[in-house]
Design a protein around this motif. Structure first.
Motif, mmCIF file in Angstrom:
data_model
loop_
_atom_site.group_PDB
_atom_site.id
_atom_site.type_symbol
_atom_site.label_atom_id
_atom_site.label_comp_id
_atom_site.label_asym_id
_atom_site.label_seq_id
_atom_site.Cartn_x
_atom_site.Cartn_y
_atom_site.Cartn_z
ATOM 1 N N GLU A 102 0.826 -1.210 0.000
ATOM 2 C CA GLU A 102 0.000 0.000 0.000
ATOM 3 C C GLU A 102 0.860 1.261 0.000
ATOM 4 O OE1 GLU A 102 -2.702 -0.136 3.241
ATOM 5 O OE2 GLU A 102 -3.779 -1.915 2.528
ATOM 6 N N ARG A 147 2.317 1.778 -3.426
ATOM 7 C CA ARG A 147 1.328 2.348 -4.348
ATOM 8 C C ARG A 147 1.096 3.831 -4.052
ATOM 9 N NH1 ARG A 147 -1.260 -2.738 -3.522
ATOM 10 N NH2 ARG A 147 -2.589 -1.804 -1.910
ATOM 11 N N ALA A 148 1.044 4.196 -2.745
ATOM 12 C CA ALA A 148 0.845 5.602 -2.383
ATOM 13 C C ALA A 148 2.011 6.460 -2.851
ATOM 14 C CB ALA A 148 0.665 5.726 -0.873
ATOM 15 N N GLU A 187 3.958 5.813 -5.396
ATOM 16 C CA GLU A 187 3.869 5.917 -6.847
ATOM 17 C C GLU A 187 2.847 6.971 -7.270
ATOM 18 O OE1 GLU A 187 3.014 2.073 -8.291
ATOM 19 O OE2 GLU A 187 5.028 1.253 -7.880
ATOM 20 N N SER A 188 1.697 6.994 -6.572
ATOM 21 C CA SER A 188 0.672 7.989 -6.906
ATOM 22 C C SER A 188 1.159 9.408 -6.596
ATOM 23 C CB SER A 188 -0.619 7.693 -6.145
ATOM 24 O OG SER A 188 -0.395 7.789 -4.738
ATOM 25 N N LEU A 189 1.933 9.566 -5.525
ATOM 26 C CA LEU A 189 2.472 10.887 -5.210
ATOM 27 C C LEU A 189 3.503 11.330 -6.237
ATOM 28 C CD1 LEU A 189 2.892 10.653 -1.315
ATOM 29 C CD2 LEU A 189 1.217 12.018 -2.585
ATOM 30 N N ASP A 190 4.262 10.384 -6.753
ATOM 31 C CA ASP A 190 5.252 10.739 -7.767
ATOM 32 C C ASP A 190 4.577 11.206 -9.052
ATOM 33 O OD1 ASP A 190 7.272 10.104 -6.033
ATOM 34 O OD2 ASP A 190 7.507 8.036 -6.773
ATOM 35 N N ASN A 191 3.391 10.680 -9.336
ATOM 36 C CA ASN A 191 2.688 11.047 -10.561
ATOM 37 C C ASN A 191 1.997 12.409 -10.469
ATOM 38 O OD1 ASN A 191 3.456 8.605 -11.718
ATOM 39 N ND2 ASN A 191 1.619 7.546 -10.947
ATOM 40 N N VAL A 192 1.775 12.912 -9.234
ATOM 41 C CA VAL A 192 1.106 14.202 -9.054
ATOM 42 C C VAL A 192 2.138 15.321 -9.235
ATOM 43 C CG1 VAL A 192 -0.159 15.673 -7.459
ATOM 44 C CG2 VAL A 192 -0.636 13.219 -7.541
#
Length: 395
Positions: free
Chosen positions: A305, A308-309, A311-316
């Motif tokens: 988890e 994944r979090a 990775e999502s922060l890197d995409n923002v």
């Protein structure tokens, strides 16, 4: 009497947990029992492990049927002494044999209630040795083979008729005596040691040599009432002697087997208790293993988890601070905004005070701004109170 070297004894006990108490206990025993000496040797436990331990070896006086004999023993002191009981052995010389009983097994290990119920608060070596001396006085732990004896017919026995075969009665030539006998020194394995051992080792304290075994004869002749001994008399005497000898041997074997059975039963009981403990430990380990497996699974899920979090922060690309926190209803948003603005006024009031103290602004400007900020702060607090009431929050 050997002189006690307290410094050497202190060095020997350097690895013990309570060297002061152990040294005092050993010195009290050596001052009373001069036939004992002390040394440090390697002791091998049942599981094969070894440890350097202090032992008292030598002889202790034992009174048996009015005479005093020296019994060879060896007392091993655990490095946790006096918390744990010593391990004691009878160490027979090559001329001696161990007499198995309820107190001594066939390996020479000593079993006493005093050792089984060892209490470190009031138990000591001096009392232990005294109890050994009294117990061995009732049940000797060793015996030795007596001298060979041969029956000689009296000179006045009439000659055997020519028609009869010459008969030499095979009287028992060997007897066992329950008395301990003196012998040379021994080492920790029950073998003769070079040189003489402690003073008085293996010799009675001013007493005559050991008495012969009961029932043995040496150069004695049977009493004759009529002066005539027939073959029937000799035959009956031999049968009686053989019966007595066999009874004694059988009784000794029975006693020995009973003592061994008792020792084996004690060992079986200890093994059963150990088996129960091992099963309990295995059950606890299995439970702990299951819990650890579950914890590892949960941690792996949490780790995924977090990955994944991240990775999502890197995409923002960027985060709008005003849009970072959102509410589920307009009422809650109004309450949140009022709270944030009221907190900002608190900070502004603090820095206005700091500016006044530093001389950045004068008092008139300070009072004017404070009045405006206080008025606005009052309105915001009233708004928050009303919003909380509408939302059903506690005051």
């Amino acid at each position: 009497m050997h002189k006690l070297d307290e410094n050497a004894l202190t060095r020997m006990l350097s690895s013990y947990r309570d060297p002061t108490t152990t040294k005092k206990d050993v010195m009290n025993a050596l001052r009373i029992y001069h036939g004992l000496q002390h040394r440090v040797e390697e002791y091998v436990f049942n599981d094969g492990s070894t440890k350097m331990l202090l032992n008292l070896h030598g002889t202790i006086p034992v009174k048996y049927k009015g005479n005093t004999y020296n019994i060879p023993i060896c007392i091993w002191l655990m490095d946790t002494h006096p918390k744990n009981a010593p391990i004691c052995y009878v160490k027979p010389t090559p001329e001696m044999r161990i007499k198995v009983s309820a107190y001594v097994d066939f390996n020479g290990k000593i079993y006493l209630p005093y050792l089984h119920d060892w209490n470190p608060k009031n138990a000591d070596l001096l009392d232990l040795i005294q109890i050994m001396s009294v117990t061995f006085g009732e049940v000797p732990p060793v015996y030795s083979k007596g001298p060979e004896t041969t029956y000689q017919p009296p000179s006045y026995m009439p000659p055997t008729p020519a028609t009869s075969t010459s008969y030499n009665p095979p009287y028992p030539t060997q007897q066992f005596t329950p008395y301990p006998v003196p012998g040379p020194g021994y080492n920790s394995y029950g073998q003769p040691a070079p040189g003489a051992a402690g003073p008085g080792y293996g010799m009675p304290y001013g007493m005559p040599p050991y008495p012969p075994a009961p029932g043995s004869i040496s150069g004695q002749t049977p009493s004759v009432g009529t002066g005539t001994i027939t073959e029937e008399h000799i035959r009956a005497s031999l049968i009686s002697a053989v019966e007595d000898k066999l009874k004694r041997r059988v009784q000794e074997k029975v006693n020995q087997c009973q003592a061994e059975v008792q020792t084996l039963r004690r060992t079986q009981q200890e093994l059963n208790e150990g088996q129960v403990k091992i099963k309990e430990i295995m059950s606890r380990l299995e439970r702990d293993e299951k819990e650890l497996t579950k914890s590892i699974t949960v941690l792996k899920d949490k780790e995924k988890e977090l990955e994944r979090a991240l990775e999502s922060l890197d995409n923002v690309e960027s985060i709008d601070v005003d849009e970072a926190v959102t509410t589920t209803a307009p009422l809650y948003k109004q309450l949140l905004n009022a709270y944030a603005e009221e907190a900002a006024i608190e900070d502004a009031t603090y820095f206005m005070g700091e500016a006044l103290r530093s001389g950045v602004i004068d008092l008139e400007v300070f009072l004017k701004q404070i009045r405006q900020l206080s008025r606005k702060q009052f309105m915001l607090r009233a708004l928050m109170q009303k919003c909380r009431q509408k939302a059903g929050f506690s005051a």
